[in-house]
Design a protein around this motif. Structure first.
Motif, PDB file in Angstrom:
ATOM      1  N   GLU A 131       7.651  -4.051   3.404  1.00 59.47           N
ATOM      2  CA  GLU A 131       7.053  -3.688   4.693  1.00 59.47           C
ATOM      3  C   GLU A 131       5.587  -3.327   4.518  1.00 59.47           C
ATOM      4  N   ARG A 132       4.813  -3.607   5.560  1.00 61.16           N
ATOM      5  CA  ARG A 132       3.364  -3.435   5.450  1.00 61.16           C
ATOM      6  C   ARG A 132       2.963  -1.993   5.137  1.00 61.16           C
ATOM      7  N   GLU A 133       3.614  -1.033   5.805  1.00 58.82           N
ATOM      8  CA  GLU A 133       3.217   0.364   5.574  1.00 58.82           C
ATOM      9  C   GLU A 133       3.523   0.800   4.150  1.00 58.82           C
ATOM     10  N   ALA A 134       4.699   0.398   3.666  1.00 63.24           N
ATOM     11  CA  ALA A 134       5.062   0.748   2.294  1.00 63.24           C
ATOM     12  C   ALA A 134       4.112   0.085   1.306  1.00 63.24           C
ATOM     13  N   ALA A 135       3.791  -1.182   1.592  1.00 62.79           N
ATOM     14  CA  ALA A 135       2.891  -1.908   0.693  1.00 62.79           C
ATOM     15  C   ALA A 135       1.521  -1.246   0.667  1.00 62.79           C
ATOM     16  N   GLU A 136       1.014  -0.891   1.841  1.00 65.81           N
ATOM     17  CA  GLU A 136      -0.324  -0.294   1.883  1.00 65.81           C
ATOM     18  C   GLU A 136      -0.338   1.050   1.160  1.00 65.81           C
ATOM     19  N   ALA A 137       0.743   1.826   1.321  1.00 68.79           N
ATOM     20  CA  ALA A 137       0.815   3.109   0.625  1.00 68.79           C
ATOM     21  C   ALA A 137       0.803   2.897  -0.885  1.00 68.79           C
ATOM     22  N   GLU A 138       1.534   1.874  -1.340  1.00 65.79           N
ATOM     23  CA  GLU A 138       1.570   1.610  -2.781  1.00 65.79           C
ATOM     24  C   GLU A 138       0.189   1.168  -3.275  1.00 65.79           C
ATOM     25  N   ILE A 139      -0.467   0.314  -2.509  1.00 66.38           N
ATOM     26  CA  ILE A 139      -1.799  -0.158  -2.905  1.00 66.38           C
ATOM     27  C   ILE A 139      -2.781   1.016  -2.987  1.00 66.38           C
ATOM     28  N   ARG A 140      -2.687   1.930  -2.011  1.00 68.67           N
ATOM     29  CA  ARG A 140      -3.586   3.095  -2.032  1.00 68.67           C
ATOM     30  C   ARG A 140      -3.322   3.961  -3.262  1.00 68.67           C
ATOM     31  N   GLN A 141      -2.048   4.068  -3.609  1.00 70.19           N
ATOM     32  CA  GLN A 141      -1.713   4.856  -4.797  1.00 70.19           C
ATOM     33  C   GLN A 141      -2.281   4.189  -6.058  1.00 70.19           C
ATOM     34  N   ILE A 142      -2.097   2.871  -6.149  1.00 71.15           N
ATOM     35  CA  ILE A 142      -2.620   2.139  -7.308  1.00 71.15           C
ATOM     36  C   ILE A 142      -4.143   2.275  -7.379  1.00 71.15           C
ATOM     37  N   ALA A 143      -4.796   2.127  -6.227  1.00 69.16           N
ATOM     38  CA  ALA A 143      -6.265   2.181  -6.205  1.00 69.16           C
ATOM     39  C   ALA A 143      -6.758   3.538  -6.698  1.00 69.16           C
ATOM     40  N   GLY A 144      -6.129   4.605  -6.207  1.00 69.45           N
ATOM     41  CA  GLY A 144      -6.562   5.940  -6.595  1.00 69.45           C
ATOM     42  C   GLY A 144      -6.218   6.277  -8.034  1.00 69.45           C
ATOM     43  N   ASP A 145      -5.084   5.743  -8.511  1.00 70.64           N
ATOM     44  CA  ASP A 145      -4.627   6.092  -9.857  1.00 70.64           C
ATOM     45  C   ASP A 145      -5.320   5.285 -10.950  1.00 70.64           C
ATOM     46  N   VAL A 146      -5.431   3.974 -10.745  1.00 70.82           N
ATOM     47  CA  VAL A 146      -5.888   3.149 -11.866  1.00 70.82           C
ATOM     48  C   VAL A 146      -7.084   2.244 -11.580  1.00 70.82           C
ATOM     49  N   LEU A 147      -7.307   1.856 -10.338  1.00 68.54           N
ATOM     50  CA  LEU A 147      -8.412   0.916 -10.099  1.00 68.54           C
ATOM     51  C   LEU A 147      -9.757   1.622  -9.965  1.00 68.54           C
TER      52      LEU A 147
END
Lengths: 81, 81
Positions: free
Chosen positions: A51-67
């Motif tokens: 789902e889009r909301e779940a995906a966006e939340a995961e992307i935000r987490q990845i961006a803040g954690d590792v990117l």
């Protein structure tokens, strides 16, 4: 579904690479170039069925954690397709 | 006036760096990540008093000549402010 994560240095942080590019461009005759700042981006494709909301939340987490390095960088997430 | 130049590998060109990031993310438990491609961008500020069309033409020339490698990369220019 694909998200684009833009990562850039915070505006308060010096960008020597961008400055060097700017200086080089002016040296090559592009006198109207006032400033250059460089950044990077990641196009991240998420598997179908998420789902889009779940995906966006995961992307935000990845961006803040590792990117992005939160000490000197900031990021922005957009859904591009 | 500021232009953003996005430089990315052509879609037909392999992006090993992006692939490595994707593999690492899946290894860290982000199983829904299907693909990652990386790119860079340049925020180029043009001095006041230059007309927009002339500025954009100059930015496109700079992008094609020195910011992107036309053999393997493509670029896109947008005016952001």
């Amino acid at each position: 579904m694909t998200f684009r994560v833009h990562v850039s240095l915070k505006t308060t942080v010096l960008d020597p690479q961008g400055q060097t590019i700017g200086t080089a461009l002016r040296g090559h005759g592009h006198k109207s170039i006032a400033d250059v700042r460089q950044g990077k981006y990641f196009d991240i494709q998420v598997a179908d069925g998420v789902e889009r909301e779940a995906a966006e939340a995961e992307i935000r987490q990845i961006a803040g954690d590792v990117l992005a390095n939160p000490v000197i960088e900031e990021f922005r997430v957009e859904c591009i397709e």
